[in-house]
Design an enzyme around this catalytic site. Structure first.
Site, short mmCIF file in Angstrom:
data_model
loop_
_atom_site.label_atom_id
_atom_site.label_comp_id
_atom_site.label_asym_id
_atom_site.label_seq_id
_atom_site.Cartn_x
_atom_site.Cartn_y
_atom_site.Cartn_z
N ASP A 56 0.83 -1.20 0.00
CA ASP A 56 0.00 0.00 0.00
C ASP A 56 0.87 1.26 0.00
O ASP A 56 0.54 2.24 -0.64
CB ASP A 56 -0.94 0.00 1.21
CG ASP A 56 -0.20 -0.20 2.53
OD1 ASP A 56 0.92 -0.73 2.52
OD2 ASP A 56 -0.75 0.16 3.59
N ARG B 83 5.33 4.09 6.20
CA ARG B 83 4.89 3.93 7.59
C ARG B 83 4.87 2.44 7.97
O ARG B 83 5.28 1.57 7.19
CB ARG B 83 3.51 4.56 7.79
CG ARG B 83 2.40 3.87 7.05
CD ARG B 83 1.03 4.36 7.50
NE ARG B 83 -0.02 3.72 6.75
CZ ARG B 83 -0.89 4.35 5.97
NH1 ARG B 83 -0.85 5.66 5.82
NH2 ARG B 83 -1.82 3.66 5.33
N ASP B 84 4.36 2.17 9.16
CA ASP B 84 4.39 0.80 9.66
C ASP B 84 3.27 -0.05 9.06
O ASP B 84 2.45 -0.62 9.77
CB ASP B 84 4.28 0.82 11.20
CG ASP B 84 3.13 1.70 11.68
OD1 ASP B 84 2.40 2.24 10.82
OD2 ASP B 84 2.96 1.85 12.90
N GLU B 85 3.24 -0.10 7.72
CA GLU B 85 2.32 -1.01 7.03
C GLU B 85 3.09 -1.76 5.93
O GLU B 85 3.59 -2.82 6.17
CB GLU B 85 1.12 -0.26 6.45
CG GLU B 85 0.15 0.13 7.56
CD GLU B 85 -1.27 0.37 7.09
OE1 GLU B 85 -1.86 -0.52 6.47
OE2 GLU B 85 -1.78 1.47 7.38
N ASP C 19 -5.87 -2.21 -3.07
CA ASP C 19 -5.03 -1.24 -3.75
C ASP C 19 -4.59 -1.77 -5.12
O ASP C 19 -4.70 -1.08 -6.13
CB ASP C 19 -3.79 -0.90 -2.90
CG ASP C 19 -4.17 -0.39 -1.50
OD1 ASP C 19 -5.13 -0.95 -0.91
OD2 ASP C 19 -3.53 0.54 -1.00
N TRP D 50 -11.71 -5.23 -2.43
CA TRP D 50 -10.45 -5.75 -1.88
C TRP D 50 -10.31 -7.22 -2.28
O TRP D 50 -9.35 -7.60 -2.96
CB TRP D 50 -10.40 -5.54 -0.36
CG TRP D 50 -9.80 -4.22 0.00
CD1 TRP D 50 -8.56 -4.02 0.56
CD2 TRP D 50 -10.35 -2.90 -0.19
NE1 TRP D 50 -8.33 -2.67 0.72
CE2 TRP D 50 -9.39 -1.97 0.26
CE3 TRP D 50 -11.55 -2.42 -0.73
CZ2 TRP D 50 -9.61 -0.59 0.22
CZ3 TRP D 50 -11.76 -1.05 -0.77
CH2 TRP D 50 -10.81 -0.16 -0.30
N GLU E 81 -2.23 9.11 -0.62
CA GLU E 81 -3.28 8.22 -0.14
C GLU E 81 -4.62 8.95 0.00
O GLU E 81 -5.66 8.43 -0.38
CB GLU E 81 -2.86 7.68 1.24
CG GLU E 81 -3.89 6.79 1.90
CD GLU E 81 -3.36 6.22 3.20
OE1 GLU E 81 -2.49 6.85 3.83
OE2 GLU E 81 -3.82 5.12 3.57
N HIS F 118 0.97 6.30 -2.17
CA HIS F 118 0.02 5.21 -2.33
C HIS F 118 -0.36 5.17 -3.81
O HIS F 118 -0.79 6.17 -4.34
CB HIS F 118 -1.24 5.57 -1.54
CG HIS F 118 -1.45 4.78 -0.31
ND1 HIS F 118 -0.60 4.83 0.76
CD2 HIS F 118 -2.45 3.92 0.04
CE1 HIS F 118 -1.07 4.05 1.72
NE2 HIS F 118 -2.18 3.48 1.30
C1 BGC Z 1 -3.96 0.98 3.70
C2 BGC Z 1 -4.78 1.02 2.45
C3 BGC Z 1 -5.71 -0.14 2.52
C4 BGC Z 1 -6.63 0.21 3.63
C5 BGC Z 1 -7.77 -0.72 3.78
C6 BGC Z 1 -4.87 1.24 4.84
O1 BGC Z 1 -4.24 1.32 6.03
O2 BGC Z 1 -2.88 1.82 3.65
O3 BGC Z 1 -4.21 1.35 1.31
O4 BGC Z 1 -6.30 -0.55 1.37
O5 BGC Z 1 -5.95 0.38 4.85
O6 BGC Z 1 -8.68 -0.20 4.47
#
Ligand code: BGC
Length: 853
Positions: A437, A441-443, A450, A509, A724, A751
């Site tokens: 995504d 950051r912490d993801e 996406d 999704w 984003e 994003h």
């Molecule tokens: C992500 C998104 C993702 C979404 C889903 C976010 O934290 O960065 O790109 O699709 O959560 O809800």
């Protein structure tokens, strides 16, 4: 002259190592001569021959391939005038179905129990000698964690973050490196393994030890000598291990801590232990695309921040690392922090949440060069502490999966060109082994929605075949028994910790299981991607239907309300719940769309009964949307742009209703002063929904609007990637950090999802759209508008290069078109005049608003 322009095994022109028993061979040819056709093409591999005249993907089905062997496949092609061309492509097999004799090794004395942290880097070493002359040497290696190997002090291969991220429970890739030239008489191999995705802290929940309690390494070295003898060296307890080394910490989110003063004498090597690995994945030769170094950036400017730090602007937001060339003193400590934007003259690190994105480097004496190897950052700006600018040279290196750039788009509007560049950088920054995504950051997780929505834009610009193949394998593996597709793949953590959500089907999704293979099929023309995923697609669709039908009667059974939807995610208005409560509209439209696509896919695969069934669901769902969510005037009861965009783009409406709905959408867009109002699901399609239904002017006005929220506002505000949130930066220069809207402080400046508008550039501005998979038949139907006076577009499809270059000058529209061998193009001029074109280069022009010449 007939020329073979590309010949691949498993989509690689060289260095392919495969475990597949039926590797795929593809080729493209080109000729200067107009209307060239292929009369005959033949593939040969040993005894096996295959007629490759038609189609562009040919799967090997000859005698079984041997493991660890080298092969060359040959191609001969003859055109209709007897011109011939020939080429060969080398490839190797890996262990195939067999197993390695190596054992998993680890540092048995290392106990790692800390929560939300990453393990210390683990080192391994092995020395061995080669007394005879070596003709061929390969290392096959993998790890739980991410590894980097050196042989006699030199890095092996060019990859970062090997073995890559897969659903480790199910499959784990191994890499193959040719080390023939790197071997000496006596050899020392050193390996460092960081926690990576397998045992490092990952996801916003910072889960660690998800797949392994600590790092482990597995490798085999195969050496062939000139006297015909063979030697195999495998990981076992003869290898050495240590926890001390120059690299003290390495984590994707936090960065690296490195002490260059480290000396070998400070390390106590001990024998490696055998590791009992708790997961039992299939260990397979690399099928994905390795992460490698790409563009190198030099700082555009250097300034001093109010707090006294040196700030460097690399000029481009990207995913990658720095390379530091330092003139340092022993013990001097440098701290480099990374961020995407500046706020009040300082790095704006709030959007990083818990990710530190920092390098802490302690110098040895003198000149030294350092670049991190086992982490990456999402950044444009750096702050440097602990050194003066004269003593350091900083470069930025972009790291991303080595996907081939296959498309290009430029036009007369510089802002749109910058937007196209932002789209490409959004993609590059998020193709880091899996489709992530965001890179900062912490993801950095494999959020399915996406890529589902960005997939077609990705395929217009890049060759996604191998990248998708690897990830789709994980999508299939991670599919729940009930058919639901997790919202992130590989699945590491469940959003909101609602474990019950795992089996959920989530509109758009989960649709990734259909939208991604479909995008890949349209681009490559190879139905195999549909065939391998068909079962998973059907199961997912069944899960969607289940949720739609639950507690519903009559027509309402096709309205998908329950249970969890992200809805109109990140629409500019409202907060988290506003977006999610639009799930009834996005969900129902998604159900119609996936039904329609499944009907088409079933037809391609020859399942006509399935096709009829999915068509029926498509019609029922479309009717339900029309009758229950819209009134007689084609007006949705609760108006928002996405609620019109989806039924229009998904062709859910009758001609009359589409007219009314499009008029309502256009009104809404005008009322909003041409600002975008869509979240993730509507954004890729809004310009299509307008332009294809008679509102070309509105589509262009929206595209060219540059006040917030809009695509070009991001450009005007200096963005070099896609944001984003539409208001990640606001007109007044402040940032919407999502601090108070239920998203847990969610704002990223990188994003790719909203960059899905890039599909409109190719399919409408250039007008290049596949009608048959792989562009075997395609349209060139440019839609002119806005202030554009030219657009130059290339698509390198699996048949060759398609070109659409149009321009407007002196009241004339003219176009140059290139049609690859083996394809047919349907050109439609703005006047409506049509031409059917086979291979060759063409030029046409016509007076604007007039007739063809
Ligand atoms: C992500 C998104 C993702 C979404 C889903 C976010 O934290 O960065 O790109 O699709 O959560 O809800």
């Amino acid at each position: 002259m007939l020329e073979i322009t590309r010949f691949t095994v498993e989509d690689l022109e060289k260095e392919c190592v495969t475990d597949k028993s039926n590797p795929c061979f593809s080729y493209t040819v080109a000729s200067q001569r107009q209307n060239t056709t292929i009369k005959k093409a033949v593939l040969t591999l040993g005894e096996w021959t295959c007629d490759a005249t038609n189609g562009n993907h040919h799967y090997y089905d000859g005698p079984p391939l041997e493991p660890f062997s080298a092969y060359t496949v040959h191609l001969t092609v003859e055109d209709d005038q007897g011109n011939q061309a020939a080429a060969g492509c080398d490839f190797e097999t890996g262990k195939m179905d067999g197993s390695f004799s190596a054992s998993w090794i680890t540092n048995g004395s290392y106990r790692f129990t800390e929560k939300k942290a990453s393990p210390k880097p683990m080192y391994f070493k092995h020395t061995f000698s080669c007394q005879k002359s070596v003709v061929k040497a390969r290392i096959y290696a993998t790890a739980l964690g991410i590894y980097e190997m050196t042989l006699n002090g030199e890095k092996i291969g060019r990859d970062y973050f090997a073995p890559g991220f897969t659903s480790y429970k199910h499959q784990l890739q191994y890499q193959t490196y040719d080390i023939t030239k790197q071997l000496a008489k006596s050899n020392e191999m050193e390996v460092v393994v960081a926690g990576g995705w397998a045992s490092g802290a990952f996801t916003y929940a910072r889960r660690n030890r998800v797949y392994a309690k600590r790092q482990a390494f597995l490798a085999e070295v195969h050496i062939e000598y000139s006297d015909g003898s063979f030697e195999k060296i495998v990981t076992d307890t003869n290898w050495q291990t240590a926890m001390e080394g120059p690299l003290k910490e390495a984590e994707f989110y936090n960065g690296e801590i490195y002490d260059a003063r480290f000396h070998e004498t400070q390390r106590s090597w001990q024998p490696a232990s055998l590791e009992t690995v708790k997961i039992k994945p299939r260990i397979i030769a690399q099928i994905g695309v390795p992460v490698r170094e790409h563009e190198v950036f030099e700082p555009k400017s250097m300034t001093r921040s109010p707090s006294g730090k040196w700030l460097y602007d690399m000029g481009q937001n990207f995913a990658g690392i720095v390379k530091l060339t330092i003139q340092g003193n022993e013990g001097q400590k440098l701290t480099i922090r990374h961020a995407e934007i500046l706020m009040d003259g300082e790095l704006f690190t709030e959007p990083l949440r818990t990710a530190k994105q920092a390098i802490i480097y302690t110098c040895k004496e003198g000149k030294q060069v350092y670049q991190p190897r086992l982490t990456y950052m999402g950044f444009r700006y750096l702050s440097v502490e602990g050194i003066d600018p004269e003593a350091i040279i900083i470069e930025g290196i972009a790291l991303y999966s080595d996907v081939r750039e296959t498309g290009s788009f430029t036009c007369s509007n510089p802002q749109l060109n910058q937007l196209q560049s932002n789209i490409l950088w959004g993609a590059k920054s998020n193709f880091v082994d899996i489709p992530t995504d965001c890179p900062q950051r912490d993801e950095r997780m494999g959020w399915t929605g996406d890529i589902a929505l960005f997939a077609r834009t990705a395929s217009n610009n890049f060759d996604m075949r191998r990248f998708y193949e690897k990830w789709l394998q994980d999508v299939r593996s991670e599919q729940r028994k009930s058919g639901g597709i997790p919202v992130t793949v590989p699945l590491v953590v469940v959003p909101f910790q609602w474990e019950i959500m795992i089996p959920m089907a989530v509109d758009h999704w989960g649709d990734a299981v259909i939208l991604v293979p479909w995008a890949e099929y349209l681009s490559s023309g190879d139905p195999e991607v549909l065939r391998t995923t068909y079962h998973a697609m059907k199961k997912y669709h069944k899960a969607c239907l289940f949720w739609a039908q639950l507690f519903s009667f009559g027509k309402h059974r096709r309205i998908w309300r329950l249970l969890h939807h992200y809805g109109d995610w990140v629409a500019p208005e409202g907060k988290l719940w506003t977006w999610m409560l639009r799930g009834k509209w996005t969900g129902t439209a998604s159900l119609a769309n996936t039904s329609n696509l499944l009907a088409q896919i079933a037809t391609i695969l020859g399942y006509s009964e399935d096709s009829t069934y999915y068509q029926k669901i498509f019609h029922e769902t479309s009717t339900a949307y029309r009758q229950l969510l819209m009134d007689k005037d084609g007006r949705v009861k609760k108006e928002f742009q996405t609620a019109y965009v989806l039924p229009l783009y998904y062709q859910m409406l009758t001609e009359t209703d589409a007219k009314k709905a499009a008029a309502n959408l256009a009104r809404l867009v005008r009322e909003n002063e041409y600002h975008i109002g869509t979240g993730f699901p509507g954004t890729p399609y809004i310009l299509f929904a307008l332009a294809d239904n008679g509102y070309v002017e509105e589509a262009y006005r929206m595209l060219l609007t540059d006040t917030c929220p809009s695509w070009l506002f991001q450009v005007k505000a200096g963005g070099t990637t896609i944001w984003e949130r539409w208001d990640a930066l606001r007109e007044d220069g402040t940032s919407n950090t999502g601090a108070d809207d239920g998203t847990n402080g969610m704002v990223s400046f990188n994003h790719y999802a909203s960059g899905a508008v890039g599909d409109f550039f190719y399919r409408r501005i250039a007008g290049i759209e596949p009608i048959k998979g792989g562009y075997q038949v395609f349209t060139v139907r440019p839609i002119i508008g806005g202030d554009l006076t030219f657009a130059k577009t290339k698509v390198r499809c699996s048949y060759g290069e398609i070109i659409s270059n149009w321009q407007i000058a002196d009241g004339y529209f003219s176009i140059e078109v290139q049609v690859p061998i083996g394809t047919t193009a349907h050109l439609q001029m703005p006047s409506g005049q049509r031409h059917q074109l086979t291979n060759g280069k063409y030029q046409f022009s016509e007076a604007i608003g007039g007739s063809s010449a």
